[in-house]
Design an enzyme around this catalytic site. Sequence first.
Site, PDB file in Angstrom:
ATOM      1  N   GLN A 194       0.816  -1.219   0.000  1.00 13.79           N
ATOM      2  CA  GLN A 194       0.000   0.000   0.000  1.00 13.79           C
ATOM      3  C   GLN A 194       0.842   1.258   0.000  1.00 13.79           C
ATOM      4  O   GLN A 194       2.061   1.211   0.174  1.00 13.79           O
ATOM      5  CB  GLN A 194      -0.905  -0.011   1.231  1.00 13.79           C
ATOM      6  CG  GLN A 194      -0.122  -0.173   2.536  1.00 13.79           C
ATOM      7  CD  GLN A 194      -1.034  -0.354   3.734  1.00 13.79           C
ATOM      8  OE1 GLN A 194      -1.202   0.558   4.515  1.00 13.79           O
ATOM      9  NE2 GLN A 194      -1.633  -1.533   3.878  1.00 13.79           N
ATOM     10  N   HIS A 245       0.193   5.729   1.016  1.00  9.88           N
ATOM     11  CA  HIS A 245      -0.739   6.736   1.524  1.00  9.88           C
ATOM     12  C   HIS A 245      -0.440   8.090   0.888  1.00  9.88           C
ATOM     13  O   HIS A 245       0.712   8.398   0.600  1.00  9.88           O
ATOM     14  CB  HIS A 245      -0.624   6.875   3.041  1.00  9.88           C
ATOM     15  CG  HIS A 245      -0.735   5.578   3.770  1.00  9.88           C
ATOM     16  ND1 HIS A 245      -1.889   4.843   3.790  1.00  9.88           N
ATOM     17  CD2 HIS A 245       0.166   4.877   4.486  1.00  9.88           C
ATOM     18  CE1 HIS A 245      -1.697   3.750   4.508  1.00  9.88           C
ATOM     19  NE2 HIS A 245      -0.457   3.739   4.936  1.00  9.88           N
ATOM     20  N   GLU A 276       3.681   7.858   8.481  1.00 11.09           N
ATOM     21  CA  GLU A 276       3.660   6.958   9.639  1.00 11.09           C
ATOM     22  C   GLU A 276       5.073   6.497   9.969  1.00 11.09           C
ATOM     23  O   GLU A 276       6.012   6.726   9.194  1.00 11.09           O
ATOM     24  CB  GLU A 276       2.765   5.742   9.344  1.00 11.09           C
ATOM     25  CG  GLU A 276       3.228   4.891   8.177  1.00 11.09           C
ATOM     26  CD  GLU A 276       2.178   3.830   7.762  1.00 11.09           C
ATOM     27  OE1 GLU A 276       1.047   4.210   7.424  1.00 11.09           O
ATOM     28  OE2 GLU A 276       2.519   2.642   7.764  1.00 11.09           O
ATOM     29  N   HIS A 290       4.730   0.405   0.845  1.00 11.39           N
ATOM     30  CA  HIS A 290       5.153  -0.386   2.000  1.00 11.39           C
ATOM     31  C   HIS A 290       4.161  -1.492   2.318  1.00 11.39           C
ATOM     32  O   HIS A 290       3.006  -1.451   1.886  1.00 11.39           O
ATOM     33  CB  HIS A 290       5.310   0.516   3.232  1.00 11.39           C
ATOM     34  CG  HIS A 290       4.022   1.165   3.654  1.00 11.39           C
ATOM     35  ND1 HIS A 290       3.573   2.334   3.096  1.00 11.39           N
ATOM     36  CD2 HIS A 290       3.076   0.814   4.559  1.00 11.39           C
ATOM     37  CE1 HIS A 290       2.421   2.673   3.649  1.00 11.39           C
ATOM     38  NE2 HIS A 290       2.088   1.762   4.533  1.00 11.39           N
ATOM     39  N   ARG A 324      -4.447   0.633  -1.925  1.00 16.13           N
ATOM     40  CA  ARG A 324      -3.919  -0.707  -2.013  1.00 16.13           C
ATOM     41  C   ARG A 324      -3.372  -0.954  -3.416  1.00 16.13           C
ATOM     42  O   ARG A 324      -4.086  -0.783  -4.405  1.00 16.13           O
ATOM     43  CB  ARG A 324      -5.048  -1.697  -1.704  1.00 16.13           C
ATOM     44  CG  ARG A 324      -4.673  -2.745  -0.721  1.00 16.13           C
ATOM     45  CD  ARG A 324      -5.887  -3.598  -0.327  1.00 16.13           C
ATOM     46  NE  ARG A 324      -6.454  -3.157   0.925  1.00 16.13           N
ATOM     47  CZ  ARG A 324      -7.756  -2.904   1.121  1.00 16.13           C
ATOM     48  NH1 ARG A 324      -8.629  -3.065   0.157  1.00 16.13           N
ATOM     49  NH2 ARG A 324      -8.177  -2.507   2.295  1.00 16.13           N
TER      50      ARG A 324
HETATM   51 ZN    ZN Z   1       0.485   2.100   5.930  1.00 15.28          ZN
END
Ligand code: ZN
Length: 324
Positions: free
Chosen positions: A95, A97, A114, A171, A191
């Site tokens: 995936q 972001h 993240e 990642h 995704r």
């Molecule tokens: Zn993630």
Amino acid sequence: MQQPLFLKPVFQEKIWGGDRLHTVFGFDLPSNKIGEDWAISAHPHGVSTVENGPFSGQKLDDLWTNHRELFGNAKGEVFPLLTKILDAEDDLSVQVHPDDTYGLIHEGELGKTECWYIIDAEPEATIIYGHNAKSREELEAMIKEERWDDLLKKVPVKKGDFFYVPSGTIHAIGKGIMILETQQSSDTTYRVYDYDRKDDQRQARELHIQQSVDVTTVPAKDAQLSIQQQNQGRSSIITYLKTPFFNVYEWQVKGVLNIKKNAPYTLATVIDGVGHLIVEEVDTVKSERYELTKGTSFILPNDIAKWRIEGELTIIASEPGVEA
Ligand code: ZN
């Protein structure tokens, strides 16, 4: 006297989840397919509830709206951070972001940068971190031709490793890994690939190829970490990251660790050990003791300027960055 806000976990079922949040962390789980504990969250998909003190029973998003003084009157429409513990019994999807600009335009919420502290990993466990495409055209071609082995970079991991995953990084967390994740408060995931898996209803989960191609950083950039360690006797504070979104620390407590705040509020989750949090009232000798065990999560609000932790513990802490 200001009290820390202890928070009740919110559990999320996932097709890749397991039961180690029960067997390792001791939580009572609603099923044996729990992938995530949203430990500290004001995101509408799972909001934390305060368990103690004058705000007992209140939700974190309501406190952000109605008691902004707890957070030093910080600006922003939403509480910016989210702390999770993840148990990957199986591989998570590959995936990526979006950043804030793309997230706000297309999804109406923040983007998602993240970072991960590896709580535990089986031998041979790997993550996917980055890709080998040199241009966006090549990225798109490799995805459409499903050349996953050529495209995706695999990295072996072990307990105690730390990874920074800025928005735009392709990642995936691999099976057999438990992590503590500190992230922006967002639930937007594009995704790229889901190993052709089907759920209970024999449905494949949706892929988001166009969005993934749009938001992926090309060529991939390796995020550099400059980890610093500050010792206090046998204890120490490890600084993993300082970013515009969040700063992340490990508090390694062996006996006692004294901490002074350096942001309007601080988030903390115990990932190992037992001990106590001691909050001292300013200019008096009064102090309050709170028990800490594995899995305990709390926020130190703005009024608490310094605190002490006693025992044998590993705690991951975070605070808002300058742009949060
Ligand atoms: Zn993630």
